[in-house]
Scaffold this active site. Structure first.
Site, mmCIF file in Angstrom:
data_model
loop_
_atom_site.group_PDB
_atom_site.id
_atom_site.type_symbol
_atom_site.label_atom_id
_atom_site.label_comp_id
_atom_site.label_asym_id
_atom_site.label_seq_id
_atom_site.Cartn_x
_atom_site.Cartn_y
_atom_site.Cartn_z
ATOM 1 N N TYR A 31 -21.727 -6.520 -1.078
ATOM 2 C CA TYR A 31 -21.983 -5.127 -0.716
ATOM 3 C C TYR A 31 -21.311 -4.172 -1.683
ATOM 4 O O TYR A 31 -20.516 -4.587 -2.536
ATOM 5 C CB TYR A 31 -21.531 -4.850 0.719
ATOM 6 C CG TYR A 31 -20.029 -4.710 0.880
ATOM 7 C CD1 TYR A 31 -19.196 -5.820 0.809
ATOM 8 C CD2 TYR A 31 -19.450 -3.460 1.093
ATOM 9 C CE1 TYR A 31 -17.827 -5.677 0.946
ATOM 10 C CE2 TYR A 31 -18.071 -3.318 1.229
ATOM 11 C CZ TYR A 31 -17.270 -4.421 1.153
ATOM 12 O OH TYR A 31 -15.920 -4.288 1.281
ATOM 13 N N LYS A 145 -17.135 -8.723 -4.241
ATOM 14 C CA LYS A 145 -17.150 -7.829 -3.072
ATOM 15 C C LYS A 145 -18.079 -8.448 -2.032
ATOM 16 O O LYS A 145 -19.215 -8.024 -1.845
ATOM 17 C CB LYS A 145 -17.594 -6.419 -3.488
ATOM 18 C CG LYS A 145 -17.128 -5.334 -2.539
ATOM 19 C CD LYS A 145 -17.238 -3.976 -3.179
ATOM 20 C CE LYS A 145 -17.021 -2.845 -2.200
ATOM 21 N NZ LYS A 145 -15.749 -2.845 -1.481
ATOM 22 N N GLU A 177 -3.097 -6.229 -3.403
ATOM 23 C CA GLU A 177 -3.847 -4.974 -3.212
ATOM 24 C C GLU A 177 -3.782 -4.604 -1.737
ATOM 25 O O GLU A 177 -3.101 -5.275 -0.948
ATOM 26 C CB GLU A 177 -5.307 -5.140 -3.670
ATOM 27 C CG GLU A 177 -6.078 -6.196 -2.898
ATOM 28 C CD GLU A 177 -7.531 -6.343 -3.358
ATOM 29 O OE1 GLU A 177 -8.094 -5.410 -3.945
ATOM 30 O OE2 GLU A 177 -8.098 -7.432 -3.092
ATOM 31 N N LEU A 201 -9.918 -7.164 -5.839
ATOM 32 C CA LEU A 201 -11.159 -6.502 -6.197
ATOM 33 C C LEU A 201 -10.804 -5.430 -7.223
ATOM 34 O O LEU A 201 -9.951 -4.573 -6.952
ATOM 35 C CB LEU A 201 -11.806 -5.848 -4.968
ATOM 36 C CG LEU A 201 -13.138 -5.195 -5.327
ATOM 37 C CD1 LEU A 201 -14.229 -6.249 -5.463
ATOM 38 C CD2 LEU A 201 -13.541 -4.147 -4.314
HETATM 39 N N1 PMP Z 1 -9.758 -3.709 -2.805
HETATM 40 C C1 PMP Z 1 -10.453 -3.983 -1.696
HETATM 41 C C2 PMP Z 1 -10.186 -5.255 -0.976
HETATM 42 C C3 PMP Z 1 -11.430 -3.079 -1.231
HETATM 43 O O1 PMP Z 1 -12.151 -3.357 -0.132
HETATM 44 C C4 PMP Z 1 -11.632 -1.863 -1.933
HETATM 45 C C5 PMP Z 1 -12.626 -0.859 -1.423
HETATM 46 N N2 PMP Z 1 -13.913 -1.147 -1.888
HETATM 47 C C6 PMP Z 1 -10.887 -1.620 -3.092
HETATM 48 C C7 PMP Z 1 -9.955 -2.566 -3.498
HETATM 49 C C8 PMP Z 1 -11.086 -0.365 -3.901
HETATM 50 O O2 PMP Z 1 -12.270 -0.441 -4.669
HETATM 51 P P1 PMP Z 1 -13.110 0.842 -5.038
HETATM 52 O O3 PMP Z 1 -12.187 1.779 -5.762
HETATM 53 O O4 PMP Z 1 -14.181 0.336 -5.928
HETATM 54 O O5 PMP Z 1 -13.615 1.423 -3.767
#
Ligand code: PMP
Length: 282
Positions: A31, A145, A177, A201
C-alpha cells in the site's frame, strides 16, 4: 465519494470484496499513503515509485502502468472535488481466489484508491509530542510497505493507551523507526537516523529531510543511535506523510531539550512547509 479500482471508478459503498481476498486473509499486498495539500498531490511520483518497488519485492504486478495510475489518481481527485488537506490511500493485493498460501496461477490483482480528508496535525507540529519505546518484533523486510501491520498496530495501541503519540521501535538496543514514522535525533548540530536498510521503511518524508539537511548544510548521518543516546539528545523529531515533521519532546520519562521543540527541527519544518507550498504568504 468515488473510489478507483483496477476496473473503474465506483462509489465508496459499491466497493466490496469476497471473503477469500488475499489482502484480507494473508495481508498479501502492498500500500501507499500520499499527501494532498490544499487539493494538490505532494510527492505523488515518489509514492508511486515506492508502491511499484514494494510490489516488485513481493512479486506482485500493479494492474496499471505508472503514468496511467497517476492520471487516474488525478481524475479521482477531481471527481471527489478535493480542495482541502487530505490523503490518498492506495493498495494492491494478489486478488480473490480459493484460499491457499501459494500464489494463484492466474494474475488478477485487486487495486483500490480512495481519498479522505485529513487536516494537518498543527498542534503536534507546533508543540511536539511524547513517545514511548517498544521492542521491534517485526520481520526482516520492513522496507516493503506491506499490509502486514499487526506489530505496528499493537505498538501504536500501546502508545495510545499510555497517552503518547508514537511508539518508537528498538532492536538490539538501537532505534529503528516509529510504528508509522521515521525517527531522528539531533546532537551537536548533526541529524542522526537509522540507515535505509531492510529494517526500516525508507520514508518519503525521510528522504525529503535528507535533502533539506543537504541544502541547509546540516550533516545528515545515517547511523542508528541507541536508547542511551536519547538521554543526551539535543532534539528529536519524527517524520511521516500524514504527520510531516513533528518534534518529539519526551521519550518515556526522559524530557528532550527541556520539553521544547529544537532549533534544527524548526528549520527542517520551515523547509518542509516551503517545499509543500504551505509557507504563510503575506
Ligand atoms: N515507517 C513506517 C513503519 C511507516 O508506516 C511510515 C508511514 N508510511 C513511515 C516510516 C514514514 O514513511 P513516509 O514518510 O513515506 O510516510
Amino acid at each position: 465519494p468515488y473510489v478507483l479500482t483496477e476496473k473503474n471508478f465506483f462509489l465508496y459503498q459499491e466497493v466490496t470484496y469476497p471473503p477469500e481476498e488475499r489482502g484480507l486473509q494473508f495481508g498479501d499486498g502492498v500500500y501507499e499513503v500520499a499527501r494532498i495539500y490544499q487539493g494538490k498531490y505532494f510527492l505523488l511520483q515518489e509514492h508511486i515509485d515506492r508502491l511499484y518497488r514494494s510490489a516488485e519485492a513481493i512479486r506482485l504486478a500493479v494492474p496499471f502502468e505508472k503514468e496511467e495510475l497517476i492520471d487516474k489518481l488525478e481524475q479521482l481527485r477531481e471527481m471527489n472535488d478535493v480542495n482541502e488537506d487530505a490523503i490518498v490511500y492506495l493498495q494492491v493485493t494478489r486478488g480473490s481466489f480459493p484460499r491457499t498460501h501459494a500464489f494463484p496461477v492466474e494474475n488478477r490483482p485487486n487495486l483500490y484508491a480512495y481519498i479522505r480528508e485529513m487536516p494537518r496535525k498543527l498542534r503536534e507540529i507546533e508543540n511536539g509530542v511524547r513517545a514511548i519505546l517498544t521492542r521491534d518484533v517485526r520481520w526482516e523486510y520492513c522496507y516493503i510497505k506491506s499490509l502486514n501491520l499487526l506489530p505496528n498496530v499493537l505498538a501504536k495501541q500501546e502508545a495510545t493507551e499510555r497517552g503518547a503519540f508514537e511508539a518508537i521501535f528498538h532492536r538490539d538496543g538501537k532505534i529503528t523507526e516509529g510504528s508509522s514514522s521515521n525517527i531522528f535525533l539531533v546532537k551537536g548540530g548533526k541529524v542522526y537516523t537509522h540507515p535505509a536498510t531492510e529494517r526500516i521503511l525508507n520514508g518519503i518524508t525521510r528522504t525529503k529531510v535528507k535533502q533539506f539537511c543537504d541544502s541547509l548544510h546540516i550533516p545528515f548521518v545515517e547511523e542508528a543511535f541507541s536508547i542511551e543516546d536519547i538521554a543526551k539528545a539535543d532534539e528529536m523529531f519524527l517524520t511521516s506523510t500524514t504527520s510531516s515533521i513533528i518534534p518529539i519532546i519526551q521519550v518515556e520519562e526522559q524530557l528532550i531539550a527541556g520539553g521544547k521543540p529544537g532549533e534544527v527541527t524548526r528549520k527542517l519544518q520551515a523547509a518542509y512547509e516551503e517545499a509543500a507550498g504551505l509557507a504563510v504568504k503575506n
